[in-house]
Design a protein around this motif. Structure first.
Motif, PDB file in Angstrom:
ATOM      1  N   ASP A 114      -8.407  12.779 -13.136  1.00  0.00           N
ATOM      2  CA  ASP A 114      -8.206  13.948 -12.279  1.00  0.00           C
ATOM      3  C   ASP A 114      -6.745  13.981 -11.818  1.00  0.00           C
ATOM      4  OD1 ASP A 114      -8.045  15.738 -10.076  1.00  0.00           O
ATOM      5  OD2 ASP A 114     -10.152  15.401  -9.591  1.00  0.00           O
ATOM      6  N   PRO A 115      -6.020  15.086 -12.044  1.00  0.00           N
ATOM      7  CA  PRO A 115      -4.605  15.148 -11.649  1.00  0.00           C
ATOM      8  C   PRO A 115      -4.373  15.019 -10.143  1.00  0.00           C
ATOM      9  CG  PRO A 115      -5.226  17.097 -12.936  1.00  0.00           C
ATOM     10  CD  PRO A 115      -6.449  16.279 -12.753  1.00  0.00           C
ATOM     11  N   ALA A 116      -5.419  15.209  -9.337  1.00  0.00           N
ATOM     12  CA  ALA A 116      -5.281  15.080  -7.885  1.00  0.00           C
ATOM     13  C   ALA A 116      -5.546  13.651  -7.415  1.00  0.00           C
ATOM     14  CB  ALA A 116      -6.236  16.044  -7.183  1.00  0.00           C
ATOM     15  N   HIS A 117      -5.884  12.742  -8.341  1.00  0.00           N
ATOM     16  CA  HIS A 117      -6.200  11.354  -7.996  1.00  0.00           C
ATOM     17  C   HIS A 117      -5.116  10.406  -8.491  1.00  0.00           C
ATOM     18  CE1 HIS A 117     -10.797  12.293  -7.844  1.00  0.00           C
ATOM     19  NE2 HIS A 117     -10.122  12.828  -6.845  1.00  0.00           N
ATOM     20  N   ILE A 118      -4.884   9.354  -7.720  1.00  0.00           N
ATOM     21  CA  ILE A 118      -3.940   8.304  -8.102  1.00  0.00           C
ATOM     22  C   ILE A 118      -4.551   6.943  -7.789  1.00  0.00           C
ATOM     23  CG2 ILE A 118      -1.898   9.735  -7.725  1.00  0.00           C
ATOM     24  CD1 ILE A 118      -1.459   8.262  -5.061  1.00  0.00           C
ATOM     25  N   THR A 119      -4.030   5.916  -8.433  1.00  0.00           N
ATOM     26  CA  THR A 119      -4.348   4.540  -8.053  1.00  0.00           C
ATOM     27  C   THR A 119      -3.046   3.892  -7.594  1.00  0.00           C
ATOM     28  OG1 THR A 119      -4.045   3.729 -10.307  1.00  0.00           O
ATOM     29  CG2 THR A 119      -6.297   4.331  -9.651  1.00  0.00           C
ATOM     30  N   MET A 120      -3.183   2.823  -6.823  1.00  0.00           N
ATOM     31  CA  MET A 120      -1.995   2.186  -6.240  1.00  0.00           C
ATOM     32  C   MET A 120      -2.244   0.694  -6.135  1.00  0.00           C
ATOM     33  SD  MET A 120      -0.365   3.098  -2.485  1.00  0.00           S
ATOM     34  CE  MET A 120       0.027   4.781  -2.923  1.00  0.00           C
ATOM     35  N   ASN A 121      -1.195  -0.096  -6.324  1.00  0.00           N
ATOM     36  CA  ASN A 121      -1.301  -1.523  -6.042  1.00  0.00           C
ATOM     37  C   ASN A 121       0.053  -2.086  -5.637  1.00  0.00           C
ATOM     38  OD1 ASN A 121       0.128  -2.025  -8.407  1.00  0.00           O
ATOM     39  ND2 ASN A 121      -1.613  -2.771  -9.538  1.00  0.00           N
ATOM     40  N   ILE A 122      -0.028  -3.235  -5.017  1.00  0.00           N
ATOM     41  CA  ILE A 122       1.157  -3.987  -4.631  1.00  0.00           C
ATOM     42  C   ILE A 122       0.837  -5.432  -4.991  1.00  0.00           C
ATOM     43  CG2 ILE A 122       0.388  -4.282  -2.237  1.00  0.00           C
ATOM     44  CD1 ILE A 122       3.355  -3.979  -1.390  1.00  0.00           C
ATOM     45  N   SER A 123       1.767  -6.116  -5.653  1.00  0.00           N
ATOM     46  CA  SER A 123       1.422  -7.445  -6.155  1.00  0.00           C
ATOM     47  C   SER A 123       2.656  -8.318  -6.334  1.00  0.00           C
ATOM     48  CB  SER A 123       0.684  -7.328  -7.493  1.00  0.00           C
ATOM     49  OG  SER A 123       1.532  -6.749  -8.460  1.00  0.00           O
ATOM     50  N   GLU A 124       2.374  -9.601  -6.534  1.00  0.00           N
ATOM     51  CA  GLU A 124       3.415 -10.557  -6.874  1.00  0.00           C
ATOM     52  C   GLU A 124       2.810 -11.641  -7.757  1.00  0.00           C
ATOM     53  OE1 GLU A 124       6.691 -13.615  -4.942  1.00  0.00           O
ATOM     54  OE2 GLU A 124       5.271 -12.630  -3.628  1.00  0.00           O
ATOM     55  N   ILE A 125       3.522 -11.968  -8.828  1.00  0.00           N
ATOM     56  CA  ILE A 125       3.158 -13.102  -9.670  1.00  0.00           C
ATOM     57  C   ILE A 125       4.163 -14.201  -9.377  1.00  0.00           C
ATOM     58  CG2 ILE A 125       3.006 -13.984 -12.027  1.00  0.00           C
ATOM     59  CD1 ILE A 125       2.180 -11.185 -12.912  1.00  0.00           C
ATOM     60  N   SER A 126       3.647 -15.381  -9.060  1.00  0.00           N
ATOM     61  CA  SER A 126       4.491 -16.541  -8.792  1.00  0.00           C
ATOM     62  C   SER A 126       3.900 -17.711  -9.571  1.00  0.00           C
ATOM     63  CB  SER A 126       4.522 -16.835  -7.297  1.00  0.00           C
ATOM     64  OG  SER A 126       5.288 -17.983  -7.044  1.00  0.00           O
ATOM     65  N   GLY A 127       4.521 -18.022 -10.696  1.00  0.00           N
ATOM     66  CA  GLY A 127       3.962 -19.063 -11.563  1.00  0.00           C
ATOM     67  C   GLY A 127       2.609 -18.616 -12.092  1.00  0.00           C
ATOM     68  N   SER A 128       1.573 -19.367 -11.779  1.00  0.00           N
ATOM     69  CA  SER A 128       0.227 -19.002 -12.224  1.00  0.00           C
ATOM     70  C   SER A 128      -0.570 -18.296 -11.126  1.00  0.00           C
ATOM     71  CB  SER A 128      -0.535 -20.251 -12.688  1.00  0.00           C
ATOM     72  OG  SER A 128      -0.721 -21.135 -11.594  1.00  0.00           O
ATOM     73  N   LYS A 129       0.093 -17.964 -10.005  1.00  0.00           N
ATOM     74  CA  LYS A 129      -0.588 -17.358  -8.861  1.00  0.00           C
ATOM     75  C   LYS A 129      -0.349 -15.845  -8.819  1.00  0.00           C
ATOM     76  CE  LYS A 129       0.982 -18.079  -4.654  1.00  0.00           C
ATOM     77  NZ  LYS A 129       1.304 -18.673  -3.348  1.00  0.00           N
ATOM     78  N   LEU A 130      -1.410 -15.092  -8.545  1.00  0.00           N
ATOM     79  CA  LEU A 130      -1.328 -13.644  -8.397  1.00  0.00           C
ATOM     80  C   LEU A 130      -1.807 -13.242  -7.009  1.00  0.00           C
ATOM     81  CD1 LEU A 130      -1.038 -10.702  -9.525  1.00  0.00           C
ATOM     82  CD2 LEU A 130      -3.426 -10.914 -10.260  1.00  0.00           C
ATOM     83  N   ILE A 131      -0.950 -12.517  -6.281  1.00  0.00           N
ATOM     84  CA  ILE A 131      -1.314 -11.888  -5.009  1.00  0.00           C
ATOM     85  C   ILE A 131      -1.346 -10.397  -5.301  1.00  0.00           C
ATOM     86  CG2 ILE A 131      -0.655 -11.458  -2.615  1.00  0.00           C
ATOM     87  CD1 ILE A 131       1.046 -14.043  -2.758  1.00  0.00           C
ATOM     88  N   GLU A 132      -2.445  -9.727  -4.958  1.00  0.00           N
ATOM     89  CA  GLU A 132      -2.535  -8.298  -5.267  1.00  0.00           C
ATOM     90  C   GLU A 132      -3.504  -7.586  -4.329  1.00  0.00           C
ATOM     91  OE1 GLU A 132      -3.267  -5.412  -9.104  1.00  0.00           O
ATOM     92  OE2 GLU A 132      -4.352  -7.301  -9.030  1.00  0.00           O
ATOM     93  N   TRP A 133      -3.097  -6.374  -3.926  1.00  0.00           N
ATOM     94  CA  TRP A 133      -3.966  -5.441  -3.223  1.00  0.00           C
ATOM     95  C   TRP A 133      -3.973  -4.147  -4.018  1.00  0.00           C
ATOM     96  CZ3 TRP A 133      -0.530  -8.622  -0.800  1.00  0.00           C
ATOM     97  CH2 TRP A 133      -1.016  -9.443   0.230  1.00  0.00           C
ATOM     98  N   SER A 134      -5.152  -3.517  -4.129  1.00  0.00           N
ATOM     99  CA  SER A 134      -5.289  -2.289  -4.917  1.00  0.00           C
ATOM    100  C   SER A 134      -6.039  -1.230  -4.127  1.00  0.00           C
ATOM    101  CB  SER A 134      -6.054  -2.574  -6.211  1.00  0.00           C
ATOM    102  OG  SER A 134      -5.373  -3.515  -6.989  1.00  0.00           O
ATOM    103  N   SER A 135      -5.915   0.012  -4.606  1.00  0.00           N
ATOM    104  CA  SER A 135      -6.598   1.126  -3.944  1.00  0.00           C
ATOM    105  C   SER A 135      -8.085   1.145  -4.284  1.00  0.00           C
ATOM    106  CB  SER A 135      -5.963   2.458  -4.353  1.00  0.00           C
ATOM    107  OG  SER A 135      -6.040   2.654  -5.756  1.00  0.00           O
ATOM    108  N   LYS A 136      -8.832   1.723  -3.364  1.00  0.00           N
ATOM    109  CA  LYS A 136     -10.252   2.033  -3.555  1.00  0.00           C
ATOM    110  C   LYS A 136     -10.438   3.486  -3.162  1.00  0.00           C
ATOM    111  CE  LYS A 136     -12.204  -2.520  -3.081  1.00  0.00           C
ATOM    112  NZ  LYS A 136     -13.315  -3.318  -2.587  1.00  0.00           N
ATOM    113  N   ASP A 137     -11.647   3.986  -3.322  1.00  0.00           N
ATOM    114  CA  ASP A 137     -11.924   5.384  -2.991  1.00  0.00           C
ATOM    115  C   ASP A 137     -11.763   5.668  -1.500  1.00  0.00           C
ATOM    116  OD1 ASP A 137     -12.418   5.657  -5.678  1.00  0.00           O
ATOM    117  OD2 ASP A 137     -14.582   5.747  -5.477  1.00  0.00           O
ATOM    118  N   THR A 138     -11.682   4.626  -0.679  1.00  0.00           N
ATOM    119  CA  THR A 138     -11.528   4.789   0.767  1.00  0.00           C
ATOM    120  C   THR A 138     -10.105   4.499   1.243  1.00  0.00           C
ATOM    121  OG1 THR A 138     -12.270   2.503   1.032  1.00  0.00           O
ATOM    122  CG2 THR A 138     -13.952   4.209   1.237  1.00  0.00           C
ATOM    123  N   SER A 139      -9.146   4.453   0.331  1.00  0.00           N
ATOM    124  CA  SER A 139      -7.771   4.064   0.689  1.00  0.00           C
ATOM    125  C   SER A 139      -6.985   5.140   1.420  1.00  0.00           C
ATOM    126  CB  SER A 139      -6.996   3.654  -0.566  1.00  0.00           C
ATOM    127  OG  SER A 139      -7.437   2.410  -1.024  1.00  0.00           O
ATOM    128  N   GLY A 140      -7.332   6.410   1.212  1.00  0.00           N
ATOM    129  CA  GLY A 140      -6.604   7.474   1.894  1.00  0.00           C
ATOM    130  C   GLY A 140      -5.894   8.405   0.932  1.00  0.00           C
TER     131      GLY A 140
END
Length: 192
Positions: A114-140
């Protein structure tokens, strides 16, 4: 059961490909432009000042940002200026930035077209570690304010959710970062 495993592997693979694409593109966009270094006339690169607060701790992305289309993936990307593996991405179902101020609804499903919909994330890879937050249908919602060639996105009021399965990576969403994240900050960049 095989379908679920395949879909999970595809989601992880897609996110990693998008992350790599963001990094390459941002390096290109942040280094490109005219000799006069005028972002407004050359288009592309801009400035991101993003803060995600989770469990009372901050996760920041401050650095270059811009609009990119690579391999059919259309997105606004940003990376931390001193750490290219810390990124922000917002994926769109449009081929170019809008000509007028437009609001988009965040969703979880990265295959939503849907052109009115988007997904979003913010993340960091450090060696073998992944920190990530992502959008859900309740994100805004996210509004892109368009003023000529200038585009501004205010991230206040958007909630992102910690990933719960890092796939091949070690889960970095522990302690305070295991909590939902509240975004603040802005991205400002210029259309070509």
């Amino acid at each position: 059961m095989k379908t679920k495993k395949y879909n999970f592997k595809m989601k992880i693979t897609n996110k990693l490909v998008c992350l790599f694409t963001c990094l390459v593109t941002l390096l290109f966009v942040s280094c490109g432009g005219d000799d006069d270094n005028s972002s407004e006339t050359s288009g592309g690169a801009g400035e991101a000042n993003i803060v995600l607060t989770a469990g009372g701790q901050e996760f920041k992305v401050v650095g270059p940002c811009g609009w990119a289309v690579i391999g059919g993936v259309n997105y606004i990307g940003a990376n931390q200026s001193d750490n290219n593996l810390r990124t922000f991405s917002s994926f769109f179902n449009i081929s170019e930035l809008p000509d007028a101020t437009t609001t988009y609804t965040l969703v979880e499903d990265d295959s939503d077209t849907d052109p009115a919909h988007i997904t979003m994330n913010i993340s960091e890879i450090s060696g073998s570690k992944l920190i990530e937050w992502s959008s859900k249908d309740t994100s805004g919602k996210l509004t892109l304010v368009v003023e000529g060639k200038k585009v501004t996105a205010n991230l206040s009021g958007i909630a992102l959710y910690p990933q719960t399965n890092s796939g091949a990576f070690t889960n970095g969403n522990t302690g305070a970062f295991a909590n939902n994240g509240a975004l603040t900050g802005t991205l400002t960049f210029y259309k070509k």
